[in-house]
Design a protein around this motif. Sequence first.
Motif, PDB file in Angstrom:
ATOM      1  N   GLY A 182       0.713  -0.793   0.027  1.00 48.52           N
ATOM      2  CA  GLY A 182       0.221  -0.150   0.008  1.00 48.52           C
ATOM      3  C   GLY A 182       0.885   1.712  -0.737  1.00 48.52           C
ATOM      4  O   GLY A 182       0.304   2.566  -1.062  1.00 48.52           O
ATOM      5  N   ILE A 183       1.865   1.404   1.100  1.00 53.08           N
ATOM      6  CA  ILE A 183       2.987   2.416   0.988  1.00 53.08           C
ATOM      7  C   ILE A 183       3.276   2.222  -0.354  1.00 53.08           C
ATOM      8  O   ILE A 183       4.128   3.756  -0.964  1.00 53.08           O
ATOM      9  N   GLN A 184       4.335   1.475  -0.727  1.00 50.27           N
ATOM     10  CA  GLN A 184       4.861   1.801  -2.409  1.00 50.27           C
ATOM     11  C   GLN A 184       3.643   2.158  -3.259  1.00 50.27           C
ATOM     12  O   GLN A 184       4.721   3.103  -3.961  1.00 50.27           O
ATOM     13  N   ARG A 185       2.890   1.380  -3.898  1.00 54.77           N
ATOM     14  CA  ARG A 185       1.630   2.383  -4.322  1.00 54.77           C
ATOM     15  C   ARG A 185       1.302   4.212  -4.129  1.00 54.77           C
ATOM     16  O   ARG A 185       1.800   4.557  -4.992  1.00 54.77           O
ATOM     17  N   ALA A 189       1.963   7.123  -6.479  1.00 56.82           N
ATOM     18  CA  ALA A 189       1.124   8.043  -7.079  1.00 56.82           C
ATOM     19  C   ALA A 189       1.589   9.394  -6.323  1.00 56.82           C
ATOM     20  O   ALA A 189       1.305  10.879  -7.079  1.00 56.82           O
ATOM     21  N   LEU A 190       1.803   9.059  -5.504  1.00 55.76           N
ATOM     22  CA  LEU A 190       2.505  10.849  -4.881  1.00 55.76           C
ATOM     23  C   LEU A 190       3.759  11.879  -5.841  1.00 55.76           C
ATOM     24  O   LEU A 190       3.251  12.133  -6.341  1.00 55.76           O
ATOM     25  N   GLU A 191       4.833  10.597  -5.982  1.00 56.97           N
ATOM     26  CA  GLU A 191       5.380  11.054  -6.963  1.00 56.97           C
ATOM     27  C   GLU A 191       5.063  11.798  -8.401  1.00 56.97           C
ATOM     28  O   GLU A 191       5.374  12.974  -9.097  1.00 56.97           O
ATOM     29  N   GLU A 192       3.930  10.852  -8.976  1.00 52.47           N
ATOM     30  CA  GLU A 192       3.733  11.307 -10.722  1.00 52.47           C
ATOM     31  C   GLU A 192       2.498  12.198 -10.244  1.00 52.47           C
ATOM     32  O   GLU A 192       1.938  13.162 -10.851  1.00 52.47           O
ATOM     33  N   LEU A 193       1.402  12.690  -9.075  1.00 53.47           N
ATOM     34  CA  LEU A 193       0.756  13.498  -8.580  1.00 53.47           C
ATOM     35  C   LEU A 193       1.748  15.092  -9.037  1.00 53.47           C
ATOM     36  O   LEU A 193       1.222  15.805  -9.235  1.00 53.47           O
TER      37      LEU A 193
END
Length: 315
Positions: A182-185, A189-193
Amino acid sequence: GVCSSFFFFPAEELRKLSWSGIPRQVRPITWKLLSGYLPANADRRECVLQRKRQEYFGFIQQYYDSRNDEHHQDTYRQIRIDIPRMNPERLVMQPQVTEIFERILFIWAIRHPASGYVQGINDLVTPFFVVYVFEYIEEEVENFDVSSLREESLRNIEADSFWCMSRLLDGIQDNYTFAQPGIQRKVKALEELVSRIDDSVHLHMQQYEVEYLQFAFRWMNNLLMRELPLRCTIRLWDTYQAEPEGFSQFHLYVCASFLVLWRKEILEERDFQGLMILLQNLPTMHWGNEEVSVLLAEAYRLKFAFADAPNHYKR
């Protein structure tokens, strides 16, 4: 005034009001309602509380003696190592509080064998515990001597903290299963955002080879608790509990807003080490409700802007 009338609102209305921060006196009951631990029907509340508190102490009787058994002792040892490292130390280092945290975490781990105990979960007990102590005292909690509370009050605080923490963890359990997928995902997602909302910050990190996992793992694992003073975490959780999937999804937008907030400081750092020192020690010590409100408003704007974006933001 506002306080007594706070609980008679329908659930939807209560969420709306809580989103902007909950008055301190009514925070304990409001958190219990928002987390779904207490039923909306006022007539049933006392009965539910008694039943859940008995159920928790039933688990203690059933399982707690096994903490030194061969297959549980590693879990118990790890919990005992982690608790003294927590904030706010003064409160948690009181022997009675240490014991309460040990019991809550051990029982949770035994009942959730898929994840078991993982570092980070220990931090998530604190806001509930502190808020539920407020129900029984007038003064500030930080310097409060817990041993002056009645035994029954302490038992209630312990059981309520256990159940509400369990509710929170039910929504983010894949953060704590093997390899913490969950944290890896969420970090991905944070990086993409961030790459979409502030390209210059994103490119600056890339240029100096800062991996998001190196600082944001902790942001996801501890829900920003290590980055903010406890009073700010408590205020943040008012909103997380009022926001659908606040802990699992809205938290992502809060992290993105939090990172971009330090844009100027980030862009001024011109090497890997300087960036890492900054990102792991962001200067929030003086923060209060105002800063948190700004952060939340910005996160809400982001969520709104990206809610219809491709699927990977929706996880």
